[in-house]
Design an enzyme around this catalytic site. Structure first.
Site, PDB file in Angstrom:
ATOM      1  N   THR A   1      -3.287   7.373   0.657  1.00  0.00           N
ATOM      2  CA  THR A   1      -3.944   6.072   0.674  1.00  0.00           C
ATOM      3  C   THR A   1      -4.158   5.620   2.109  1.00  0.00           C
ATOM      4  O   THR A   1      -5.274   5.353   2.538  1.00  0.00           O
ATOM      5  CB  THR A   1      -3.115   5.039  -0.100  1.00  0.00           C
ATOM      6  OG1 THR A   1      -2.899   5.502  -1.427  1.00  0.00           O
ATOM      7  CG2 THR A   1      -3.828   3.696  -0.137  1.00  0.00           C
TER       8      THR A   1
ATOM      9  N   SER B   1       0.822  -1.203   0.000  1.00  0.00           N
ATOM     10  CA  SER B   1       0.000   0.000   0.000  1.00  0.00           C
ATOM     11  C   SER B   1       0.856   1.253   0.000  1.00  0.00           C
ATOM     12  O   SER B   1       1.763   1.396   0.825  1.00  0.00           O
ATOM     13  CB  SER B   1      -0.928   0.018   1.218  1.00  0.00           C
ATOM     14  OG  SER B   1      -1.657   1.224   1.270  1.00  0.00           O
ATOM     15  N   ASP B   2       0.557   2.158  -0.921  1.00  0.00           N
ATOM     16  CA  ASP B   2       1.189   3.470  -0.908  1.00  0.00           C
ATOM     17  C   ASP B   2       0.694   4.227   0.327  1.00  0.00           C
ATOM     18  O   ASP B   2      -0.445   4.051   0.755  1.00  0.00           O
ATOM     19  CB  ASP B   2       0.804   4.220  -2.186  1.00  0.00           C
ATOM     20  CG  ASP B   2       1.618   5.487  -2.363  1.00  0.00           C
ATOM     21  OD1 ASP B   2       2.837   5.422  -2.201  1.00  0.00           O
ATOM     22  OD2 ASP B   2       1.013   6.531  -2.665  1.00  0.00           O
ATOM     23  N   LYS B   3       1.569   5.048   0.916  1.00  0.00           N
ATOM     24  CA  LYS B   3       1.207   5.756   2.142  1.00  0.00           C
ATOM     25  C   LYS B   3       0.428   7.038   1.876  1.00  0.00           C
ATOM     26  O   LYS B   3      -0.707   7.194   2.313  1.00  0.00           O
ATOM     27  CB  LYS B   3       2.454   6.111   2.966  1.00  0.00           C
ATOM     28  CG  LYS B   3       2.130   6.870   4.259  1.00  0.00           C
ATOM     29  CD  LYS B   3       3.370   7.351   4.971  1.00  0.00           C
ATOM     30  CE  LYS B   3       4.008   8.539   4.262  1.00  0.00           C
ATOM     31  NZ  LYS B   3       3.188   9.774   4.362  1.00  0.00           N
TER      32      LYS B   3
END
Length: 846
Positions: A337, A332-334
């Site tokens: 997101t 997961s991109d931070k």
């Protein structure tokens, strides 16, 4: 001259990024006056247009791929044999099914080109370039290395550049590098194609264009990523190989038996017999081909995709549903997101300020009230009462620049006093202020403490003598907070057997802090420490992939790193989902088994992703995973059922022909069985299934074992009925009660296969007894009942088949109802032996 440096080589670009400006201008044979139009034209021919190159694949080539493979080969051979012996009705039906399967696959593949198209849309269409000593606007695609371009507020940087003149520019490159804040650029810095100027104005020299830019390499990764077959395609290929080998063996046995009977036993070989043998082989081939399997899988996925859309998840690649069901690692991109992508104030550290309110007010007065700078906006938003600003007038404001590293504002208060406020890098503000060494040490420690928590620090000071002396008021802390639902979503993901890894372009400290808050672990790796320059990111060494697997997440990540992270996890046997929203995520989104573009994603990310979320946050992805796992269950149930039925028909045809010289089914019966079995079964997409609590994925050994066991039992069931029918025909007493011919016996077997197949599906679809929950969904039950009524009517009234008495129909049904309980008990024993359903375990990838 320009040929001193080939800017298109991979070795030259880093030199142009790092060399001093004088060397860059010299190597590019240009100056601050720009290029002459004639020279620019020459370079355009040499280096090509400033746009992304795309590999062109003709529509014919794309379509042809779907006519080439195990199952298409089987269908095509059957169609050719039908034409050779003049069975044109069979030929037309088979051909229509073949074309439908090819067209549906071809249509899905055409969408793959969307990723590059969206990336191209991110290129700046126009640019201001200095040609012949004058600035003019031209098409960005005509920019060449050595051009001098002007970049101002709101412009998209048209190519990779080195800034040559101007005070400063603030560049938003979050979509490229993942950095959450705009980056301040000064003379000599690098600017990346596709990034956006948020502040300031500067001129720059172009050092790379098109595919040689940072943006272009990202597009190249997208073009190269995810080119392998999906797991579902591999599964279908395995099934096709299995059935091809089996059908060839059975065909060889069948032909050998027929030739032996005609030549050795009966001594009556005629060429006309060859046509009969060919017809028998054709019937076997038609029986062996799961003609509608690709279609049923596509339709089942499509119907499942409709259900996912109700959960705010849009599927752009149908195969991704099966992949999503098997995902065990979620990358997961931070920024934006897991976090809100909204800077907020943390707890302040007070020095001269008497309280937090005074410190935040001072920081706000040193900000541009109505600007779009995210730091200014965050500080001003920290005021509990914005009306406090109404009593102050900002008469002068100096924005942040990379040289001074601070902002400064001249403020007139309600009494007409002029006061100066400044905020910026803590060290700069401390050096500016009149503060003792002990206080300075305390401030530095506070800054270090904030950094260890991944928080940004801002020093704030005030001057009441027009900037001659400054009083250090304190330190403001800034952080990008997690989304309100992120922690709960991460917990749900872990409860579903998912390992969640953060992948961010921000610093390690920031990533560790956010990951810790969300319960994701706090052992983030700096990507630059894992992936060294010159490393082949598609073939990483085992120690690197092991580190990738163990890490909780990754920081300071560039697009090449994100792609490599996904690839490394796949090499370790994981099924990987990657979420993201920016251009920088596109390569990894496409390489991932299931790329997920979150709400608000760029066009490039959406085009590269297989699943697009239209609701904010990650919670939707958990809903999608639940739906996907149920869809996967339905597809596996169908495959087990279909392979078992195919084995049943093939073995009965061969055994009856070899042992008795009797063809138990006519070709038209076999085709009707395919239609009666497959077309209504598309309603399996609506079936009720248990929700697996762990990732599910293809394990062909167990799937084929279960299908083969059920298939063998079905052969025993059908062949047993054939033996009873043969005995009935020879028994005068039974013939006197109810006469039965060989043609009618074919109808009996047709009825048993048509009805028995759907009863077998009712057995297979449940992991418990077939009469326990979850019960069949209404659409499936209606389809099964409707099909059985149709089959009974066809046999009872002799439509397309030889008519049989209603008493025989009743007896066949009684025979099948006994067998459904036998099959169910064997299934339960098989699951007890396997301990868990064959596709619920964590099998190796196929």
């Amino acid at each position: 001259m320009v040929n001193k440096v080939d800017v298109k080589s991979q070795n030259a670009k880093p030199n142009l990024e790092k060399a001093d400006l004088a060397s860059v201008l010299s190597d590019l044979d240009t100056s601050n006056d720009g290029l002459a139009s004639k020279e620019a034209h020459t370079r355009l021919e040499k280096y090509g247009r400033n746009e992304l190159a795309d590999k062109k694949i003709s529509n014919f080539e794309r379509l042809f791929k779907y006519l080439w493979g195990p199952i298409p080969w089987m269908i095509e051979i059957a169609a050719i044999l039908s034409a050779l012996i003049g069975h044109w009705s069979d030929f037309c039906i088979i051909l229509v099914l073949l074309i439908y399967n090819a067209v549906s696959g071809f249509w899905q593949e055409r969408k793959a080109a969307d990723a590059l198209a969206a990336l191209k849309a991110g290129m700046a269409p126009k640019a201001v370039v200095k040609r012949d000593g004058k600035f003019a606007q031209i098409d960005a695609s005509e920019i060449v290395p050595g051009d001098i371009v002007r970049i101002k507020l709101g412009d998209v940087v048209p190519a990779d550049v080195r800034f040559t003149d101007g005070e400063y520019a603030s560049i938003d490159q979050a979509a490229l590098t993942g950095e959450s804040l705009p980056v301040a650029k000064k003379v000599g810095d690098v600017g990346y194609s596709g990034s956006i100027a948020k502040k300031g104005e500067m001129t720059a020299v172009v050092i790379a264009t098109g595919n040689d830019t940072f943006f272009g390499r990202t597009a190249s990764l997208v073009a190269d990523a995810g080119t392998g077959a999906s797991h579902s395609q591999k599964a279908v290929s395995h099934i096709g190989d299995f059935l091809i080998i089996l059908s060839l063996i059975l065909a060889f046995i069948l032909v050998g038996a027929e030739l032996y009977r005609d030549i050795v036993v009966e001594h009556s070989w005629q060429w006309a017999a060859a046509a009969d043998i060919l017809r028998t082989v054709l019937a076997l081939l038609i029986a062996s081909i799961p003609v509608a399997m690709p279609t049923v899988m596509t339709v089942t996925n499509a119907l499942g995709a409709m259900n996912l859309s109700k959960k705010k998840a849009i599927v752009s690649r149908l195969e991704a549903i099966e992949e999503l069901a098997g995902v065990d690692v979620l990358c997961s991109d931070k920024t934006g997101t897991l976090t809100k992508n909204q800077l907020s104030l943390g707890d302040p550290v007070l020095f001269a300020a008497k309280d937090a309110k005074e410190l935040v007010l001072a920081g706000s007065l040193a900000s541009l009230f109505d600007g779009d700078d995210p730091i200014d906006a965050a500080v001003v938003a920290g005021l509990k009462n914005h009306d406090e600003l109404a009593s102050f007038t900002q008469t002068k404001f100096v924005p942040f620049d990379p040289i001074s590293k601070r902002t400064e504002a001249l403020i007139t208060d309600g009494q007409g006093h002029e006061i100066s406020y400044t905020k910026g890098a803590p060290q700069v503000i401390l050096d500016l202020s009149d503060i003792d060494e002990n206080s300075k040490s305390k401030a530095q420690k506070a800054v270090d403490d904030l950094a260890s928590k991944g928080m940004r620090a801002l020093g704030v000071a005030r001057s009441e003598d027009k900037g001659k002396t400054w009083q250090f008021l304190g330190i403001l802390s800034l952080y990008d907070p997690p989304r309100d639902d992120s922690k709960e979503t991460i917990q749900r993901a872990m409860a579903h057997g998912l390992q969640v890894k953060m992948v961010t372009g921000d610093d390690v400290a920031i990533g560790n802090e956010i990951a810790g808050q969300l319960g994701m672990g706090s052992h983030l790796q700096a990507a630059s420490e894992l992936f060294k320059d010159g490393m082949d990111l598609s073939h990483l060494p085992e120690p690197v992939t092991a580190c990738v697997e163990k890490a909780d997440g990754f920081a300071r990540v560039f697009p090449e790193h994100k792609y490599a992270i996904v690839k490394a996890l796949q090499d370790r046997g994981h099924v990987v989902a990657m979420t993201g929203d920016g251009v920088n995520d596109a390569p990894a989104l496409k390489q991932a088994d299931c790329g997920v573009a979150v709400s608000g994603a760029t066009d490039a990310a959406r085009a590269a992703a297989a699943l697009i979320l239209t609701a904010p946050g990650l919670s939707t992805i958990i809903d999608a995973i639940e739906q996907a796992r149920q869809i996967f269950e339905r597809i596996v149930n169908y495959i087990v059922y279909r392979v078992a039925m195919t084995l049943d028909i093939m073995f009965v045809v061969v055994l009856a022909t070899v042992l008795f010289g009797f063809s138990p089914l006519t070709p038209i019966m076999i085709i009707m069985l395919a239609l009666l079995d497959d077309v209504p079964i598309m309603t399996i997409a609506y079936d009720n299934t248990n929700l697996p609590k762990a990732p599910v994925r293809w394990n062909m050994r167990r799937i084929l074992f279960g299908a083969s066991l059920m298939g063998v039992l079905s052969v025993v069931q059908t062949f047993g009925l054939l033996l009873v029918g043969m005995e009935w025909i020879d028994d005068q007493g039974l013939q006197a009660w109810i006469p039965l011919t060989q043609a009618q016996l074919q109808t009996v077997l047709f009825l048993q296969l048509a009805a028995g197949g759907h009863l077998l599906l009712l057995v297979i679809r449940s992991r418990g007894a077939f009469y326990t929950r979850p019960w069949p969904a209404r659409p499936l039950l209606i389809a099964v009942i409707g099909t059985q009524i149709l089959a009974v009517l066809l046999c009872g009234f002799g439509i397309f088949v030889e008519q049989i008495p209603w008493m025989i129909i009743l007896m066949v049904w009684a025979y099948m109802l006994v067998w459904i309980f036998i099959l169910d008990q064997v299934k339960l024993a098989m699951y007890r032996r396997l301990q868990r359903p064959h596709h619920h375990s964590q099998p190796r990838r196929t």
